[in-house]
Design a protein around this motif. Structure first.
Motif, PDB file in Angstrom:
ATOM      1  N   ALA A  81       0.829  -1.210   0.000  1.00  0.00           N
ATOM      2  CA  ALA A  81       0.000   0.000   0.000  1.00  0.00           C
ATOM      3  C   ALA A  81       0.861   1.257   0.000  1.00  0.00           C
ATOM      4  O   ALA A  81       0.472   2.282  -0.571  1.00  0.00           O
ATOM      5  N   ARG A  82       2.024   1.176   0.623  1.00  0.00           N
ATOM      6  CA  ARG A  82       2.903   2.342   0.706  1.00  0.00           C
ATOM      7  C   ARG A  82       3.753   2.544  -0.541  1.00  0.00           C
ATOM      8  O   ARG A  82       4.088   3.693  -0.877  1.00  0.00           O
ATOM      9  N   TYR A  83       4.110   1.454  -1.210  1.00  0.00           N
ATOM     10  CA  TYR A  83       5.080   1.550  -2.298  1.00  0.00           C
ATOM     11  C   TYR A  83       4.548   1.074  -3.644  1.00  0.00           C
ATOM     12  O   TYR A  83       4.752   1.752  -4.663  1.00  0.00           O
ATOM     13  N   ASP A  84       3.840  -0.046  -3.697  1.00  0.00           N
ATOM     14  CA  ASP A  84       3.322  -0.534  -4.976  1.00  0.00           C
ATOM     15  C   ASP A  84       2.319   0.443  -5.581  1.00  0.00           C
ATOM     16  O   ASP A  84       2.134   0.464  -6.802  1.00  0.00           O
ATOM     17  N   ALA A  85       1.669   1.223  -4.731  1.00  0.00           N
ATOM     18  CA  ALA A  85       0.682   2.184  -5.227  1.00  0.00           C
ATOM     19  C   ALA A  85       1.323   3.267  -6.094  1.00  0.00           C
ATOM     20  O   ALA A  85       0.615   3.989  -6.800  1.00  0.00           O
ATOM     21  N   PHE A  86       2.665   3.372  -6.050  1.00  0.00           N
ATOM     22  CA  PHE A  86       3.386   4.385  -6.822  1.00  0.00           C
ATOM     23  C   PHE A  86       4.480   3.668  -7.626  1.00  0.00           C
ATOM     24  O   PHE A  86       5.654   3.642  -7.231  1.00  0.00           O
ATOM     25  N   PRO A  87       4.087   3.033  -8.741  1.00  0.00           N
ATOM     26  CA  PRO A  87       4.974   2.096  -9.455  1.00  0.00           C
ATOM     27  C   PRO A  87       6.308   2.698  -9.893  1.00  0.00           C
ATOM     28  O   PRO A  87       7.348   2.047  -9.776  1.00  0.00           O
ATOM     29  N   GLU A  88       6.292   3.919 -10.423  1.00  0.00           N
ATOM     30  CA  GLU A  88       7.553   4.509 -10.870  1.00  0.00           C
ATOM     31  C   GLU A  88       8.489   4.714  -9.685  1.00  0.00           C
ATOM     32  O   GLU A  88       9.692   4.425  -9.760  1.00  0.00           O
ATOM     33  N   ALA A  89       7.939   5.197  -8.574  1.00  0.00           N
ATOM     34  CA  ALA A  89       8.751   5.410  -7.376  1.00  0.00           C
ATOM     35  C   ALA A  89       9.308   4.092  -6.852  1.00  0.00           C
ATOM     36  O   ALA A  89      10.484   4.008  -6.474  1.00  0.00           O
ATOM     37  N   LEU A  90       8.494   3.053  -6.837  1.00  0.00           N
ATOM     38  CA  LEU A  90       8.966   1.751  -6.355  1.00  0.00           C
ATOM     39  C   LEU A  90      10.103   1.241  -7.227  1.00  0.00           C
ATOM     40  O   LEU A  90      11.091   0.685  -6.715  1.00  0.00           O
ATOM     41  N   THR A 257      12.131   8.733 -13.047  1.00  0.00           N
ATOM     42  CA  THR A 257      12.994   7.686 -13.583  1.00  0.00           C
ATOM     43  C   THR A 257      14.212   8.280 -14.284  1.00  0.00           C
ATOM     44  O   THR A 257      15.347   7.814 -14.085  1.00  0.00           O
ATOM     45  N   ALA A 258      14.009   9.291 -15.084  1.00  0.00           N
ATOM     46  CA  ALA A 258      15.121   9.922 -15.797  1.00  0.00           C
ATOM     47  C   ALA A 258      16.117  10.530 -14.816  1.00  0.00           C
ATOM     48  O   ALA A 258      17.336  10.431 -15.007  1.00  0.00           O
ATOM     49  N   TRP A 259      15.604  11.185 -13.779  1.00  0.00           N
ATOM     50  CA  TRP A 259      16.503  11.738 -12.768  1.00  0.00           C
ATOM     51  C   TRP A 259      17.313  10.643 -12.089  1.00  0.00           C
ATOM     52  O   TRP A 259      18.537  10.771 -11.914  1.00  0.00           O
ATOM     53  N   ALA A 260      16.652   9.547 -11.708  1.00  0.00           N
ATOM     54  CA  ALA A 260      17.339   8.458 -11.027  1.00  0.00           C
ATOM     55  C   ALA A 260      18.427   7.848 -11.907  1.00  0.00           C
ATOM     56  O   ALA A 260      19.537   7.557 -11.448  1.00  0.00           O
ATOM     57  N   GLU A 261      18.113   7.649 -13.192  1.00  0.00           N
ATOM     58  CA  GLU A 261      19.096   7.052 -14.101  1.00  0.00           C
ATOM     59  C   GLU A 261      20.316   7.945 -14.266  1.00  0.00           C
ATOM     60  O   GLU A 261      21.444   7.458 -14.397  1.00  0.00           O
ATOM     61  N   ALA A 262      20.099   9.261 -14.208  1.00  0.00           N
ATOM     62  CA  ALA A 262      21.221  10.185 -14.412  1.00  0.00           C
ATOM     63  C   ALA A 262      21.985  10.484 -13.129  1.00  0.00           C
ATOM     64  O   ALA A 262      23.175  10.832 -13.196  1.00  0.00           O
ATOM     65  N   SER A 263      21.330  10.329 -11.990  1.00  0.00           N
ATOM     66  CA  SER A 263      21.903  10.882 -10.753  1.00  0.00           C
ATOM     67  C   SER A 263      22.297   9.869  -9.709  1.00  0.00           C
ATOM     68  O   SER A 263      23.164  10.140  -8.870  1.00  0.00           O
TER      69      SER A 263
END
Length: 264
Positions: A81-90, A257-263
């Motif tokens: 409920a805390r994480y799967d609800a936000f797929p990109e963030a997970l 996602t783009a930020w995470a891949e670059a940073s």
């Protein structure tokens, strides 16, 4: 992106975008902030495994150490409920292998806020208001009184006391209040730059109350009243400019996602 009052980016206003939870529930009574549980979940969870098969997998692989199968079965739906609800963030959290402990602390706090309207109000309103007092402290009877008044007639007195204890436990894990003994002092956690960028990218892609710069998430960790502006002056991933009530945000990356891949 331009913000004015309640205005947010079009992606966040989409009916299909993830949303912060608005339905009141009691899950926090069984799992407070759960930093270590969340860390294990991010490290092991595979979206390709059906939810019904995850409990046995998590138990067999000891995701949560020596916890029983019954406890594992309880934990997984709450973490989902805390994480799967936000797929990109997970997906970003699963790949963020070298996360600073301070970032992990506030990210867990924000995801509990997102998934629990009681905790969101407690940390984003009640504790924020307490900080304006001459003696900014908090204790369990006061929290119980707040629960009783904020949600009248909903729970028995014993459940209200449980809520007070669990809300304080979660806030203590988040670094918002001192641990253990009443009265508890109000604190602010360390909020690393990459955690701030993570939060802003997350919020720009979901439906939530408030604006990107004025909301319970930034207020709860001491980034309201211009403090977020000050921090963003030194963070190249997001540029903020204000002209009165008008706020302009420029993003170095189009998505979380783009930020995470670059940073990361």
């Amino acid at each position: 992106m331009i913000e004015l009052g309640e205005v947010r980016e079009p992606v966040a206003s989409s009916a299909t975008a993830p949303s912060e939870e608005t339905e009141v529930h009691t899950r926090i009574l069984r799992l407070a902030l759960g930093i270590e549980e969340a860390r294990a979940y991010w490290a092991h969870m595979d979206p390709a495994v059906p939810p019904g098969a995850r409990a046995l997998q998590a138990f067999d692989q000891r995701w949560f150490g020596a916890k029983t199968l019954e406890r594992v079965k309880t934990l997984l739906p709450y973490l989902a409920a805390r994480y799967d609800a936000f797929p990109e963030a997970l997906d970003v959290l699963r790949r963020w292998r070298h996360m600073d402990p301070a970032a992990r602390q506030v990210i867990c706090h924000w995801h509990v806020q997102l998934s629990d309207p009681i905790y969101r109000r407690f940390t984003g309103e009640f504790l924020v208001e307490r900080r304006t007092l001459l003696d900014p402290k908090v204790h369990r009877p006061g929290v119980a009184r707040w629960v009783r008044q904020a949600f009248p007639g909903r729970w028995t007195e014993s459940t209200i006391v449980q809520f007070a204890s669990k809300l304080l436990s979660a806030a203590s894990e988040a670094g918002l209040v001192s641990p253990k003994r009443d009265p508890r002092s109000l604190l602010f956690p360390k909020v690393p730059d990459d955690a701030i960028v993570y939060l802003l990218h997350l919020l720009r892609g979901i439906r939530h109350e408030g604006s990107l710069t004025e909301n319970p998430y930034v207020a709860s960790v001491g980034l309201a009243d211009g403090f977020l502006d000050q921090r963003l002056r030194t963070i190249p991933a997001v540029t903020l400019r204000r002209m009165g009530a008008l706020v302009e945000l420029d993003w170095a990356h189009p998505t979380l996602t783009a930020w995470a891949e670059a940073s990361l």
